[in-house]
Design a protein around this motif. Structure first.
Motif, PDB file in Angstrom:
ATOM      1  N   ASP A 186       0.825  -1.208   0.000  1.00 39.26           N
ATOM      2  CA  ASP A 186       0.000   0.000   0.000  1.00 39.26           C
ATOM      3  C   ASP A 186       0.863   1.263   0.000  1.00 39.26           C
ATOM      4  OD1 ASP A 186      -2.431   1.319  -0.115  1.00 39.26           O
ATOM      5  OD2 ASP A 186      -2.640   1.440   2.071  1.00 39.26           O
ATOM      6  N   HIS A 242       6.457   6.398 -12.929  1.00 38.66           N
ATOM      7  CA  HIS A 242       6.498   5.279 -11.981  1.00 38.66           C
ATOM      8  C   HIS A 242       6.349   3.972 -12.748  1.00 38.66           C
ATOM      9  CE1 HIS A 242       4.610   3.501  -8.026  1.00 38.66           C
ATOM     10  NE2 HIS A 242       5.585   2.745  -8.507  1.00 38.66           N
ATOM     11  N   GLU A 269       6.101  11.545 -10.806  1.00 40.23           N
ATOM     12  CA  GLU A 269       5.046  11.375 -11.803  1.00 40.23           C
ATOM     13  C   GLU A 269       5.305  10.149 -12.669  1.00 40.23           C
ATOM     14  OE1 GLU A 269       4.509  14.858 -14.136  1.00 40.23           O
ATOM     15  OE2 GLU A 269       4.045  16.157 -12.417  1.00 40.23           O
ATOM     16  N   ARG A 304      -6.871  -0.371  -8.762  1.00 37.67           N
ATOM     17  CA  ARG A 304      -6.571   0.634  -7.745  1.00 37.67           C
ATOM     18  C   ARG A 304      -6.389   2.001  -8.389  1.00 37.67           C
ATOM     19  NH1 ARG A 304      -3.420  -1.318  -2.801  1.00 37.67           N
ATOM     20  NH2 ARG A 304      -2.590   0.799  -2.944  1.00 37.67           N
ATOM     21  N   CYS A 337       1.858   2.702  -3.241  1.00 35.58           N
ATOM     22  CA  CYS A 337       1.860   3.295  -4.578  1.00 35.58           C
ATOM     23  C   CYS A 337       1.551   4.790  -4.534  1.00 35.58           C
ATOM     24  CB  CYS A 337       0.859   2.583  -5.485  1.00 35.58           C
ATOM     25  SG  CYS A 337       1.206   0.831  -5.742  1.00 35.58           S
ATOM     26  N   ASP A 338       0.589   5.163  -3.722  1.00 36.50           N
ATOM     27  CA  ASP A 338       0.209   6.573  -3.629  1.00 36.50           C
ATOM     28  C   ASP A 338       1.353   7.412  -3.067  1.00 36.50           C
ATOM     29  OD1 ASP A 338      -1.874   8.577  -4.000  1.00 36.50           O
ATOM     30  OD2 ASP A 338      -1.874   8.741  -1.818  1.00 36.50           O
ATOM     31  N   ASP A 339       2.097   6.853  -2.106  1.00 37.67           N
ATOM     32  CA  ASP A 339       3.225   7.578  -1.518  1.00 37.67           C
ATOM     33  C   ASP A 339       4.318   7.815  -2.558  1.00 37.67           C
ATOM     34  OD1 ASP A 339       2.053   7.698   1.023  1.00 37.67           O
ATOM     35  OD2 ASP A 339       2.814   5.723   1.548  1.00 37.67           O
ATOM     36  N   ASP A 357      -4.557   4.387  -7.385  1.00 37.21           N
ATOM     37  CA  ASP A 357      -3.183   4.880  -7.294  1.00 37.21           C
ATOM     38  C   ASP A 357      -2.180   3.986  -8.013  1.00 37.21           C
ATOM     39  OD1 ASP A 357      -3.342   2.735  -5.562  1.00 37.21           O
ATOM     40  OD2 ASP A 357      -2.234   3.699  -3.932  1.00 37.21           O
ATOM     41  N   GLN A 358      -2.656   2.946  -8.713  1.00 35.38           N
ATOM     42  CA  GLN A 358      -1.733   2.050  -9.401  1.00 35.38           C
ATOM     43  C   GLN A 358      -1.278   2.677 -10.713  1.00 35.38           C
ATOM     44  OE1 GLN A 358      -0.993  -0.713  -7.718  1.00 35.38           O
ATOM     45  NE2 GLN A 358       0.641  -1.230  -9.126  1.00 35.38           N
ATOM     46  N   GLY A 415       3.760   7.910  -5.739  1.00 29.12           N
ATOM     47  CA  GLY A 415       3.171   8.814  -6.717  1.00 29.12           C
ATOM     48  C   GLY A 415       3.262  10.268  -6.304  1.00 29.12           C
ATOM     49  N   ALA A 416       3.295  10.518  -4.997  1.00 28.65           N
ATOM     50  CA  ALA A 416       3.442  11.887  -4.516  1.00 28.65           C
ATOM     51  C   ALA A 416       4.853  12.422  -4.757  1.00 28.65           C
ATOM     52  CB  ALA A 416       3.118  11.948  -3.018  1.00 28.65           C
TER      53      ALA A 416
END
Length: 279
Positions: A220, A232, A230, A252, A222-224, A254-255, A226-227
């Protein structure tokens, strides 16, 4: 640990800010951000394959391929060259002991420090500026080789070795990372951070242009990531997936679009254990 990372990030940002205050024309062969952005836009419309266990012909629609530095690029939109930047590769310990024994991190008994996560790899010493310069000289030669072979980017593995070894810290590893990203940019290619979410903002500050992650969905994260980036590239592994399997991973929010499912050994298609699926 967070204070050390934040301090390293502040130092790196200050150095970068000073460098940008008086820009000079980029030398011939230097990294072209605009050109890479165009390649990324093309690549993101396709798919990713992660081929560290052996090179093979990419499937239809594959636009990004990651291969070991000793393999030839696949000839897709973005070829990424894998380089173990902070540790020895399996099977290369004798070479390091022969050519650069002083660059291996040593334990109190004088033996090279084994990475507990990868027992066939030894950790490189990033604890002093002299050691970092010397390591960068060796690894930088491999980076130049990736550029000469036609790769568009390099993936530097084990940035987070400081989390698994006494005697190292985030600041030393990030300082080496800055040397290696500068070397790659001078050679005209982009640089990918590998995992190491612990680095936080100091990763981009060290000069990384994108990130390659393993199991960001499982953990969990991916979002971190992504922050921070850009761009990934995400690899998930069979048998290590969250509830719902790979189909749920691909759903998901954020995937990243460039996500691939591989078998743990990253085998080639002639192996019965071979697995490759894409979102």
């Amino acid at each position: 640990m967070r204070r050390a990372i934040a301090a390293a990030a502040a130092v790196l940002l200050a150095v970068i800010g000073c460098a940008q205050a008086d820009p000079e024309p980029a030398p011939a062969g230097a990294f072209d951000e605009a050109a890479f952005a165009a390649l990324w836009a093309e690549a993101e419309a396709g798919a990713l394959d992660y081929q560290l266990g052996g090179a093979y012909e990419p499937g239809d629609g594959v636009t990004v391929v990651v291969r070991d530095r000793e393999a030839a690029p696949a000839g897709v939109a973005i070829d990424v060259c894998y380089v173990n930047g902070f540790q020895t590769q399996p099977g290369e310990l004798d070479w390091w002991l022969s050519e650069h024994p002083e660059l291996l991190l040593r334990s109190d008994d004088g033996e090279p420090v084994v990475d507990p996560a990868w027992p066939d790899e030894r950790i490189l010493d990033t604890s002093t500026a002299a050691a970092r310069d010397a390591v960068a000289g060796v690894v930088g030669g491999w980076i130049d080789g990736c550029a000469d072979a036609g790769y568009e980017a390099v993936e530097l593995d084990n940035l987070d070795s400081w989390t698994r070894a006494d005697g190292l810290d985030a600041e030393g590893n990030l300082a080496l990372a800055a040397l290696l990203t500068a070397r790659a940019h001078a050679a005209g290619i982009a640089v990918a951070q590998k995992n190491a979410l612990e680095a936080g903002d100091a990763g981009p500050a060290a000069g990384f242009d994108l990130v390659v992650t393993e199991e960001c969905a499982r953990f969990d994260e991916c979002d971190d990531y992504g922050a921070l980036y850009e761009r990934h590239l995400a690899v998930e592994y069979e048998g290590e997936l969250p509830e719902g399997g790979f189909a749920a991973v691909c759903e998901r929010a954020d995937q990243p679009p460039l996500t691939v499912l591989r078998d743990l050994d990253l085998t080639t298609p002639d192996d019965p254990a071979h697995v490759v699926e894409r979102c």
